[in-house]
Write a protein that holds these residues in place. Structure first.
Motif, PDB file in Angstrom:
ATOM      1  N   THR A  63      62.274  53.510  -9.634  1.00  0.00           N
ATOM      2  CA  THR A  63      63.431  54.161 -10.434  1.00  0.00           C
ATOM      3  C   THR A  63      64.594  54.012  -9.774  1.00  0.00           C
ATOM      4  N   ARG A  64      65.677  54.430 -10.524  1.00  0.00           N
ATOM      5  CA  ARG A  64      66.945  54.500  -9.914  1.00  0.00           C
ATOM      6  C   ARG A  64      67.063  55.529  -8.840  1.00  0.00           C
ATOM      7  N   ASP A  65      66.360  56.661  -8.966  1.00  0.00           N
ATOM      8  CA  ASP A  65      66.548  57.839  -8.132  1.00  0.00           C
ATOM      9  C   ASP A  65      65.930  57.271  -6.651  1.00  0.00           C
ATOM     10  N   ALA A  66      64.808  56.612  -6.768  1.00  0.00           N
ATOM     11  CA  ALA A  66      64.186  56.310  -5.398  1.00  0.00           C
ATOM     12  C   ALA A  66      65.156  55.153  -4.583  1.00  0.00           C
ATOM     13  N   ALA A  67      65.811  54.260  -5.410  1.00  0.00           N
ATOM     14  CA  ALA A  67      66.751  53.451  -4.683  1.00  0.00           C
ATOM     15  C   ALA A  67      68.036  54.338  -3.949  1.00  0.00           C
ATOM     16  N   ALA A  68      68.408  55.276  -4.884  1.00  0.00           N
ATOM     17  CA  ALA A  68      69.623  55.929  -4.516  1.00  0.00           C
ATOM     18  C   ALA A  68      69.480  56.919  -3.351  1.00  0.00           C
ATOM     19  N   GLN A  69      68.200  57.636  -3.054  1.00  0.00           N
ATOM     20  CA  GLN A  69      67.872  58.414  -1.993  1.00  0.00           C
ATOM     21  C   GLN A  69      68.048  57.437  -0.659  1.00  0.00           C
ATOM     22  N   THR A  70      67.613  56.182  -0.680  1.00  0.00           N
ATOM     23  CA  THR A  70      67.866  55.395   0.562  1.00  0.00           C
ATOM     24  C   THR A  70      69.314  55.469   1.307  1.00  0.00           C
ATOM     25  N   ALA A  71      70.363  55.786   0.514  1.00  0.00           N
ATOM     26  CA  ALA A  71      71.800  55.923   1.011  1.00  0.00           C
ATOM     27  C   ALA A  71      71.736  56.978   2.297  1.00  0.00           C
ATOM     28  N   ALA A  78      77.716  53.809   5.234  1.00  0.00           N
ATOM     29  CA  ALA A  78      78.246  53.579   3.749  1.00  0.00           C
ATOM     30  C   ALA A  78      77.278  52.963   2.794  1.00  0.00           C
ATOM     31  N   ALA A  79      77.285  53.450   1.490  1.00  0.00           N
ATOM     32  CA  ALA A  79      76.252  52.829   0.593  1.00  0.00           C
ATOM     33  C   ALA A  79      76.919  52.387  -0.881  1.00  0.00           C
ATOM     34  N   ALA A  80      76.509  51.409  -1.502  1.00  0.00           N
ATOM     35  CA  ALA A  80      76.934  51.419  -2.932  1.00  0.00           C
ATOM     36  C   ALA A  80      75.650  51.092  -3.469  1.00  0.00           C
ATOM     37  N   GLY A  81      75.580  51.750  -4.834  1.00  0.00           N
ATOM     38  CA  GLY A  81      74.616  51.235  -5.833  1.00  0.00           C
ATOM     39  C   GLY A  81      73.809  52.635  -6.068  1.00  0.00           C
ATOM     40  N   PRO A  82      72.676  52.621  -6.560  1.00  0.00           N
ATOM     41  CA  PRO A  82      72.036  51.418  -7.203  1.00  0.00           C
ATOM     42  C   PRO A  82      72.591  50.740  -8.423  1.00  0.00           C
ATOM     43  N   PHE A  83      72.740  49.448  -8.289  1.00  0.00           N
ATOM     44  CA  PHE A  83      73.183  48.501  -9.544  1.00  0.00           C
ATOM     45  C   PHE A  83      71.787  47.861 -10.143  1.00  0.00           C
ATOM     46  N   LEU A 177      73.768  46.008 -20.026  1.00  0.00           N
ATOM     47  CA  LEU A 177      73.151  44.844 -20.428  1.00  0.00           C
ATOM     48  C   LEU A 177      71.725  44.476 -19.786  1.00  0.00           C
ATOM     49  N   LEU A 178      71.483  45.009 -18.685  1.00  0.00           N
ATOM     50  CA  LEU A 178      70.509  44.535 -17.895  1.00  0.00           C
ATOM     51  C   LEU A 178      69.026  45.774 -18.074  1.00  0.00           C
ATOM     52  N   PRO A 179      68.151  45.208 -17.824  1.00  0.00           N
ATOM     53  CA  PRO A 179      66.904  46.326 -17.963  1.00  0.00           C
ATOM     54  C   PRO A 179      67.235  46.998 -16.698  1.00  0.00           C
ATOM     55  N   VAL A 180      66.134  48.222 -16.553  1.00  0.00           N
ATOM     56  CA  VAL A 180      66.394  49.034 -15.622  1.00  0.00           C
ATOM     57  C   VAL A 180      64.912  49.004 -14.540  1.00  0.00           C
ATOM     58  N   ALA A 181      64.523  47.577 -14.412  1.00  0.00           N
ATOM     59  CA  ALA A 181      63.207  47.481 -13.711  1.00  0.00           C
ATOM     60  C   ALA A 181      63.636  47.156 -12.281  1.00  0.00           C
ATOM     61  N   HIS A 182      64.631  46.664 -12.010  1.00  0.00           N
ATOM     62  CA  HIS A 182      65.102  46.400 -10.618  1.00  0.00           C
ATOM     63  C   HIS A 182      66.622  47.107 -10.181  1.00  0.00           C
ATOM     64  N   PHE A 183      66.724  47.343  -9.088  1.00  0.00           N
ATOM     65  CA  PHE A 183      67.875  47.953  -8.575  1.00  0.00           C
ATOM     66  C   PHE A 183      68.312  47.180  -7.388  1.00  0.00           C
ATOM     67  N   GLN A 184      69.766  47.220  -7.064  1.00  0.00           N
ATOM     68  CA  GLN A 184      70.124  46.546  -5.763  1.00  0.00           C
ATOM     69  C   GLN A 184      70.986  47.651  -5.214  1.00  0.00           C
ATOM     70  N   MET A 185      70.923  47.919  -3.869  1.00  0.00           N
ATOM     71  CA  MET A 185      71.672  48.731  -2.751  1.00  0.00           C
ATOM     72  C   MET A 185      72.377  48.068  -1.904  1.00  0.00           C
ATOM     73  N   LEU A 186      73.453  48.336  -1.620  1.00  0.00           N
ATOM     74  CA  LEU A 186      74.386  47.715  -0.474  1.00  0.00           C
ATOM     75  C   LEU A 186      74.640  48.628   0.542  1.00  0.00           C
TER      76      LEU A 186
END
Length: 759
Positions: A63-71, A78-83, A177-186
């Motif tokens: 999920t998006r939240d799981a990726a976001a909490q890694t910030a 600094a962090a950017a995403g999840p995209f 435009l993209l499915p929400v199965a995978h997310f990128q964090m920077l």
């Protein structure tokens, strides 16, 4: 003072030339090495800082939240995403392109990875896409690409090109435009300067989302790929720079010490005329600094000129105009070289300042009585010809001077040994780099001159082609090759895939670890792939080929530098071969074999041709040329160092030569005696220089591999044979003879009466 310095430097033209050439050699290597080290890395580092590049790019499942909490992971500044992100294979002009990593972003800016637009604009609606300016897909703005894997198979218009210094994506689209199965964090971290620190940062991020990390890419991997072309030169240039610097110290010290020893009476005269000890020392330092200054200027110019072709690739990669050697590098190297020469000259001239005037006027040129007598007696009792015996005993009467000639010949032999070993290693690397080097290739017909080249296309009936090749008399072995592309989780861009049908282990693929693949489900990859993906031999890797996930186990590490070292070599049954490579039995006529095989292939859409020769490498050619140039410089310095010692020796004992001539010594015997005196130091220097050169080769070669981000093949290290080492050991003797030839000829031509009248 000025007149004394100029006259001293003018009288000792040979010694001045030696100092100048030694300084030029050291400065050339130092400027070139420093320039490549700074200029190759500075563009990337500046761009990375300006764009707030991502130290770590991580792809998550879930999920998006799981990726976001890694910030909030420890160390994150600094962090950017999840995209949202996806691996997609676009179509353009009716044909499929290479797979690409597509990321959904609303804009180019952000706290991390501030993407720079190089052409056009950012997306403003769902029907638009921005491509990476550094990507493999070259579709100009205004054209359209279709994505059949997305819902509704949309066709998107390319509205711009952009560059991410962190290489976080091949293309950017609106997030919806993209499915929400995978997310990128920077991420940017407080500590990410080393691989160990980045690994610790990755572990901290993964701990925040257990089991969700799909892949990651370190900024160090991107940076290494960016500076690889020039970083490769730094280790061996450093080696030559150190050799040149040490040689400069030895030469300057030997020349100044020899000038002090030969000019003892002159020192006494100067002191009698009122020169203070400090003025005497400064005079000799000045005599060394004049030729050294000329050599330093020439070395700076040569270093700047040689840097131009090497920096060309870096200049193109970053679109920087006029990339050149920084002025501060020239200034630091020149100042350092002058300081080393001045310090060395001061240490050697210090004795001149301490000499008492009376002692200096009374001391002659002849060495103290008794020095070297044992060597002379031993030589006289041997069966050697008398001129040879006298020559062999001579170095022991002047051990310090003989030691200087030994060092010069030794460093020359070290340089030659290192250069020949490095050239042989580069040749071995070139051989290992060229794959599929066989006798015959079977594939699509070669287009006529002027016709549009065809792409690699699968053979219609691979089994029939393989059977025809196997049935042809003279066939020793064959294998088929299919080419494709895949994406790897966490790594931007596509990885080339080479799929084999049959055993290709004999096709020029040299392993550096593990074993060759034995069938489907296994793969071998280059060092760069392991580094980029953070994997090791034995790990499983999931590839996405033609929209399907394929898991392979890495069973070996192969030496390969093509496609930035990201090619995956495996066996995928779904990829049909486009080319077959054939090895012939010994004694088989190549032309006759090809002529006989082609009729058997008629109707299968392929033809047999003699395999093309292996290609060359411009980078290896530049390395080889630089190695030869710097080695010749160092050998010339070594020869001049020997020449300086022999000149001092022959001038010092000119009366002894006159006596020998008066007693019947012929010019040829005089020549033999002088050459024999230099041969002792030369042979000893060669015997010492060969192990030093091989040790230097063993230390520098792995450093060059690390700088290039590759593990070099074993064949690059086993380049010295016993016979070659014996010949290299004689290299010191050759250097000594060449250096001593001119003063030996002068001694042989000197008339007896002239020698006897010399003071």
């Amino acid at each position: 003072m000025g007149r004394v310095v100029r006259s001293g430097a003018g009288r000792r033209r040979v010694q001045s030339a030696v100092i100048g050439l030694a300084a030029a050699m050291a400065v050339t290597s130092a400027v070139l090495g420093g320039a490549l080290l700074v200029a190759s890395q500075a563009p990337f580092d500046d761009a990375f800082a300006a764009q707030r590049g991502a130290h770590l790019t991580v792809q998550f499942d879930g999920t998006r939240d799981a990726a976001a909490q890694t910030a909030t992971a420890p160390g994150v500044t600094a962090a950017a995403g999840p995209f949202p992100t996806a691996s997609l294979t676009p179509e353009f002009d009716g044909r499929s392109l290479a797979p690409m990593t597509v990321v959904g972003r609303t804009g180019p800016g952000g706290a991390v990875d501030d993407v720079t637009l190089t052409q056009g604009q950012w997306t403003t609606g769902p029907g638009e896409i921005v491509l990476s300016a550094d990507g493999e897909i070259a579709v100009p703005p205004g054209n359209s690409v279709r994505f059949p894997e997305l819902p509704g198979a949309p066709t998107l218009t390319v509205v711009g090109l952009a560059r991410s210094i962190s290489h976080t994506a091949d293309a950017w689209v609106p997030p919806e435009l993209l499915p929400v199965a995978h997310f990128q964090m920077l991420y940017r971290f407080s500590a990410a300067a080393t691989a160990e620190q980045v690994d610790a940062d990755r572990a901290a991020v993964a701990a925040k989302a257990p089991g969700a990390v799909r892949g990651a890419q370190s900024w160090l991997t991107v940076r290494q790929a960016a500076v690889r072309a020039t970083a490769l030169f730094v280790p061996f240039l450093t080696a030559f720079g150190v050799l040149g610097l040490v040689m400069s110290v030895l030469v300057v010290g030997n020349v100044v010490a020899g000038a002090v020893g030969a000019g003892t009476r002159r020192i006494g005269v100067l002191k009698a005329l009122g020169f203070t000890p400090g003025q005497v020392v400064r005079a000799y330092i000045g005599q060394a600094l004049i030729p050294a200054g000329v050599g330093i200027v020439l070395g700076v110019a040569a270093g700047n000129a040689l840097a131009v072709p090497v920096l060309h690739e870096t200049q193109e990669a970053y679109e920087v105009a006029g990339l050149a050697v920084p002025l501060w590098v020239d200034a630091v190297v020149a100042a350092g070289a002058l300081a080393v020469v001045a310090l060395t000259a001061w240490a050697s001239a210090w004795r001149a300042g301490r000499l008492r005037t009376v002692d200096a006027l009374a001391v002659g040129h002849t060495p103290p009585a008794g020095r070297g007598r044992w060597a002379a007696r031993l030589a006289s009792r041997s069966a050697l010809p008398q001129p040879v015996g006298l020559g062999l005993a001579r170095p022991f009467s002047r051990p310090a001077r003989a030691l200087a000639m030994f060092a010069a010949a030794g460093f020359g032999a070290t340089a030659v040994t290192f250069a020949i070993g490095l050239s042989s290693s580069l040749l071995a690397v070139q051989t290992a780099r060229d794959h599929d080097i066989t006798d015959v290739s079977v594939g699509a017909p070669v287009p006529e001159p002027g016709a549009r080249p065809t792409e690699d296309r699968p053979v219609t009936d691979p089994a029939a082609v393989a059977a025809a090749i196997a049935a042809q008399p003279g066939t020793r072995a064959s294998y088929g090759v299919a080419h494709g592309a895949a994406t790897v989780a966490g790594v931007t861009g596509s990885a080339p895939v080479t799929s084999f049908t049959g055993d290709a282990s004999w096709g020029g693929y040299e392993l550096t670890a593990g074993r060759w693949l034995s069938g489907p489900g296994e793969a071998v990859v280059p060092t760069a792939f392991l580094t980029a993906t953070g994997t090791h031999v034995g790990d499983p890797v999931t590839l996405y080929v033609q929209g399907e996930a394929v898991t392979v186990r890495l069973v070996g590490e192969v030496f390969d530098t093509r496609h930035d070292g990201m090619t995956v070599y495996t066996a995928l049954p779904k990829l049909r071969p486009d080319t077959f490579y054939v090895s012939l039995r010994p004694g088989t006529d190549l032309a006759a074999y090809v002529a006989a095989l082609n009729p058997a292939l008629r109707g299968l859409g392929v033809t047999a041709d003699a395999a093309p020769p292996a290609g060359g490498s411009g980078q290896i050619a530049v390395l080889s040329a630089l190695t030869a140039f710097l080695s010749l410089l160092l050998v010339a310095v070594a020869g001049l160092g020997v020449l300086n010692g022999v000149v001092l020796d022959t001038r010092e004992r000119v009366r002894d030569l006159g006596i020998c001539k008066a007693l019947g010594m012929t010019p040829r015997q005089t020549l033999t005696m002088v050459l024999a005196s230099a041969g002792v130091a030369g042979l000893a220097g060669g015997l010492a220089g060969v192990p030093a050169g091989t040790a230097l080769h063993a230390a520098i070669l792995p450093a060059m591999g690390r700088a290039a981000g590759v593990t070099l093949p074993p064949s690059a290290f086993t380049v010295y044979g016993p016979g070659e080492l014996v010949l290299l050991a004689l290299g010191g003797l050759v250097i000594a003879f060449l250096g001593a030839l001119l003063p030996a000829g002068w001694a042989a031509r000197t008339r007896t009466a002239t020698a006897l009248r010399t003071e």
